[in-house]
Design a protein around this motif. Structure first.
Motif, PDB file in Angstrom:
ATOM      1  N   PRO A 231       0.856  -1.433   0.131  1.00 15.24           N
ATOM      2  CA  PRO A 231       0.021   0.065  -0.043  1.00 15.24           C
ATOM      3  C   PRO A 231       0.955   1.272  -0.127  1.00 15.24           C
ATOM      4  N   ARG A 232       2.106   1.117   0.321  1.00 14.43           N
ATOM      5  CA  ARG A 232       2.768   2.425   0.333  1.00 14.43           C
ATOM      6  C   ARG A 232       4.037   2.490  -0.628  1.00 14.43           C
ATOM      7  N   ARG A 233       4.882   3.552  -0.627  1.00 12.43           N
ATOM      8  CA  ARG A 233       6.134   3.710  -1.461  1.00 12.43           C
ATOM      9  C   ARG A 233       7.151   4.137  -0.493  1.00 12.43           C
ATOM     10  N   ALA A 234       8.361   3.781  -0.768  1.00 14.55           N
ATOM     11  CA  ALA A 234       9.654   4.393  -0.096  1.00 14.55           C
ATOM     12  C   ALA A 234      10.708   4.701  -1.043  1.00 14.55           C
ATOM     13  N   PRO A 235      11.401   5.642  -0.940  1.00 14.83           N
ATOM     14  CA  PRO A 235      12.775   5.474  -1.544  1.00 14.83           C
ATOM     15  C   PRO A 235      13.729   4.243  -1.380  1.00 14.83           C
ATOM     16  N   ILE A 236      14.382   3.866  -2.647  1.00 17.32           N
ATOM     17  CA  ILE A 236      15.225   2.580  -2.688  1.00 17.32           C
ATOM     18  C   ILE A 236      16.312   3.021  -2.785  1.00 17.32           C
ATOM     19  N   ALA A 237      17.507   3.303  -1.950  1.00 23.30           N
ATOM     20  CA  ALA A 237      18.617   3.857  -1.831  1.00 23.30           C
ATOM     21  C   ALA A 237      19.600   3.077  -2.852  1.00 23.30           C
ATOM     22  N   LYS A 238      19.524   1.752  -2.877  1.00 28.33           N
ATOM     23  CA  LYS A 238      20.400   0.821  -3.885  1.00 28.33           C
ATOM     24  C   LYS A 238      20.226   1.334  -5.120  1.00 28.33           C
ATOM     25  N   PHE A 239      19.281   1.812  -5.437  1.00 29.50           N
ATOM     26  CA  PHE A 239      18.927   2.207  -6.829  1.00 29.50           C
ATOM     27  C   PHE A 239      19.667   3.494  -7.312  1.00 29.50           C
ATOM     28  N   GLY A 240      20.064   3.997  -6.222  1.00 30.65           N
ATOM     29  CA  GLY A 240      20.550   5.556  -6.443  1.00 30.65           C
ATOM     30  C   GLY A 240      19.644   6.480  -6.630  1.00 30.65           C
ATOM     31  N   SER A 241      18.390   6.305  -6.318  1.00 32.62           N
ATOM     32  CA  SER A 241      17.269   7.308  -6.551  1.00 32.62           C
ATOM     33  C   SER A 241      16.473   7.750  -5.076  1.00 32.62           C
ATOM     34  N   ALA A 242      16.049   8.966  -5.204  1.00 37.66           N
ATOM     35  CA  ALA A 242      15.308   9.453  -4.037  1.00 37.66           C
ATOM     36  C   ALA A 242      13.783   9.338  -4.349  1.00 37.66           C
ATOM     37  N   ALA A 243      13.509   8.680  -5.281  1.00 39.85           N
ATOM     38  CA  ALA A 243      12.006   8.628  -5.857  1.00 39.85           C
ATOM     39  C   ALA A 243      11.335   7.841  -4.933  1.00 39.85           C
ATOM     40  N   GLU A 244      10.193   7.667  -4.571  1.00 43.88           N
ATOM     41  CA  GLU A 244       9.430   6.488  -3.649  1.00 43.88           C
ATOM     42  C   GLU A 244       8.987   5.961  -4.861  1.00 43.88           C
ATOM     43  N   GLU A 245       9.069   4.516  -4.620  1.00 45.11           N
ATOM     44  CA  GLU A 245       8.556   3.378  -5.626  1.00 45.11           C
ATOM     45  C   GLU A 245       7.663   2.564  -4.642  1.00 45.11           C
ATOM     46  N   ARG A 246       6.878   1.720  -5.310  1.00 45.92           N
ATOM     47  CA  ARG A 246       5.993   0.818  -4.538  1.00 45.92           C
ATOM     48  C   ARG A 246       7.038  -0.353  -3.884  1.00 45.92           C
ATOM     49  N   VAL A 247       6.478  -0.397  -2.564  1.00 45.38           N
ATOM     50  CA  VAL A 247       7.226  -1.687  -1.839  1.00 45.38           C
ATOM     51  C   VAL A 247       6.212  -2.415  -1.217  1.00 45.38           C
ATOM     52  N   CYS A 248       6.359  -3.728  -0.785  1.00 42.68           N
ATOM     53  CA  CYS A 248       5.655  -4.690  -0.257  1.00 42.68           C
ATOM     54  C   CYS A 248       6.017  -4.476   1.314  1.00 42.68           C
ATOM     55  N   LEU A 249       5.046  -5.068   2.126  1.00 45.31           N
ATOM     56  CA  LEU A 249       5.248  -4.680   3.443  1.00 45.31           C
ATOM     57  C   LEU A 249       6.370  -5.073   3.939  1.00 45.31           C
ATOM     58  N   GLN A 250       6.779  -6.159   3.642  1.00 45.79           N
ATOM     59  CA  GLN A 250       8.060  -6.736   4.438  1.00 45.79           C
ATOM     60  C   GLN A 250       9.090  -5.847   3.881  1.00 45.79           C
ATOM     61  N   CYS A 251       9.453  -5.179   2.849  1.00 48.18           N
ATOM     62  CA  CYS A 251      10.659  -4.487   2.442  1.00 48.18           C
ATOM     63  C   CYS A 251      10.359  -3.076   2.863  1.00 48.18           C
ATOM     64  N   GLU A 252       9.190  -2.716   3.003  1.00 48.48           N
ATOM     65  CA  GLU A 252       8.910  -1.294   3.723  1.00 48.48           C
ATOM     66  C   GLU A 252       9.560  -1.595   5.097  1.00 48.48           C
ATOM     67  N   LYS A 253       9.467  -2.479   5.958  1.00 48.84           N
ATOM     68  CA  LYS A 253      10.077  -2.721   7.131  1.00 48.84           C
ATOM     69  C   LYS A 253      11.286  -2.579   7.195  1.00 48.84           C
ATOM     70  N   LEU A 254      12.203  -3.034   6.108  1.00 42.80           N
ATOM     71  CA  LEU A 254      13.354  -2.952   5.852  1.00 42.80           C
ATOM     72  C   LEU A 254      13.972  -1.425   5.505  1.00 42.80           C
ATOM     73  N   LEU A 255      13.444  -1.097   4.659  1.00 44.25           N
ATOM     74  CA  LEU A 255      13.828   0.183   4.291  1.00 44.25           C
ATOM     75  C   LEU A 255      13.311   1.439   5.125  1.00 44.25           C
ATOM     76  N   VAL A 256      12.381   1.531   5.619  1.00 45.22           N
ATOM     77  CA  VAL A 256      11.601   2.521   6.358  1.00 45.22           C
ATOM     78  C   VAL A 256      11.949   2.466   7.910  1.00 45.22           C
TER      79      VAL A 256
END
Length: 106
Positions: free
Chosen positions: A62-87
């Motif tokens: 349901p949410r978006r988060a920036p994914i630093a490993k891609f070198g972008s500050a843009a928020e992208e769709r992430v699953c709930l498990q990855c959201e916990k890791l990223l945010v």
């Protein structure tokens, strides 16, 4: 990440809710009538987490988060498990999550 191919996934890879095949059915009227019938039922669309590549439903992404490993500050769709890791967990005094869950889907 390598995305899980749509054709290999019949259900959300997190909650296991089945996806509905988006193929036209005979004797259901025109395409727009079919779309309206599907949108009013319990249809589940496939989405890909931009971080891990899992195929998940909208409720599990349901949410978006920036994914630093891609070198972008843009928020992208992430699953709930990855959201916990990223945010990480978000704590506010009232127990509410300050991040909006009404972000637009891709």
């Amino acid at each position: 990440p390598a995305w899980v191919p749509d054709r290999l996934v019949a259900a959300c890879q997190l909650c296991k809710l089945p996806f509905i095949l988006a193929q036209p059915q005979r004797n259901m009227g025109n395409i727009s009538q079919q779309f309206m019938a599907r949108s009013q039922s319990n249809n589940v669309r496939k989405h890909h987490c931009r971080h891990c590549g899992r195929c998940v439903c909208a409720s599990c992404s349901p949410r978006r988060a920036p994914i630093a490993k891609f070198g972008s500050a843009a928020e992208e769709r992430v699953c709930l498990q990855c959201e916990k890791l990223l945010v990480g967990p978000v704590a506010t005094g009232d127990g509410a999550d300050p991040r909006s869950s009404s972000s637009s889907s891709r």
